[in-house]
Enzyme design. Structure first.
Site, PDB file in Angstrom:
ATOM      1  N   CYS A  28       0.858  -1.183   0.000  1.00 27.37           N
ATOM      2  CA  CYS A  28       0.000   0.000   0.000  1.00 27.37           C
ATOM      3  C   CYS A  28       0.892   1.230   0.000  1.00 27.37           C
ATOM      4  CB  CYS A  28      -1.020  -0.007   1.137  1.00 27.37           C
ATOM      5  SG  CYS A  28      -0.360   0.256   2.774  1.00 27.37           S
TER       6      CYS A  28
ATOM      7  N   CYS B  18      -4.644  -0.528  -1.988  1.00 25.87           N
ATOM      8  CA  CYS B  18      -5.272   0.788  -2.152  1.00 25.87           C
ATOM      9  C   CYS B  18      -5.053   1.256  -3.578  1.00 25.87           C
ATOM     10  CB  CYS B  18      -4.704   1.784  -1.161  1.00 25.87           C
ATOM     11  SG  CYS B  18      -2.919   1.957  -1.226  1.00 25.87           S
TER      12      CYS B  18
ATOM     13  N   CYS C 234       2.316   1.380  -8.329  1.00 28.15           N
ATOM     14  CA  CYS C 234       3.146   0.235  -7.966  1.00 28.15           C
ATOM     15  C   CYS C 234       4.191  -0.016  -9.053  1.00 28.15           C
ATOM     16  CB  CYS C 234       2.260  -0.997  -7.798  1.00 28.15           C
ATOM     17  SG  CYS C 234       3.113  -2.411  -7.114  1.00 28.15           S
TER      18      CYS C 234
END
EC number: 1.20.4.4
Length: 134
Positions: free
Chosen positions: A11, A83, A90
């Site tokens: 996250c 999230c 990412c």
């Protein structure tokens, strides 16, 4: 048993959701999976995340807030983003890494009941995964 798979919960700050996911993951998946968590940044483990997990008798005081480790990311069998921010920002994952998104609200800065709700939602989601593989 060294044939464990690796699951990596990601996250934004590795402070709340991914910390809770790591703890639930160790509880429900620890016999079959190596469980890690990290964030785009390391914000420190949120004291309310520690308190929320203590309520369900899981101690995360020794978990650390970590920035994503490329070695774990590249060797993980499953990467789970928790999230929308981590899902969109990412780092790219290699083709052999299975990446899924399980969205949960960020309880940071919100009422205590939000920490409890998100904790329980994450716990139920990981419990389901432990039983069904989904």
């Amino acid at each position: 048993m060294e044939n464990k798979k690796t699951i990596y919960f990601l996250c934004t700050g590795n402070s709340c959701r991914s910390q809770m996911a790591e703890a639930w993951g160790k509880q429900y998946l620890g016999d079959k999976w190596n469980v890690y968590s990290a964030g785009m940044e390391a914000h420190g483990v949120n004291p309310n995340a520690i308190k929320a997990m203590n309520e369900v008798n899981i101690d995360i005081t020794n978990q650390t807030s970590d920035i994503i480790d490329a070695n774990i990311l590249n060797s993980a069998d499953l990467v789970v983003t928790l999230c929308s921010h981590a899902d969109s920002v990412c780092p790219s994952t290699p083709p052999h890494v299975n990446r899924v998104h399980w969205g949960f609200d960020d309880p940071a800065g919100k009422e205590w009941s939000e920490f409890q709700r998100v904790r329980d939602e994450i716990g139920e989601r990981i419990k389901r995964f432990s039983k069904t593989g989904e």
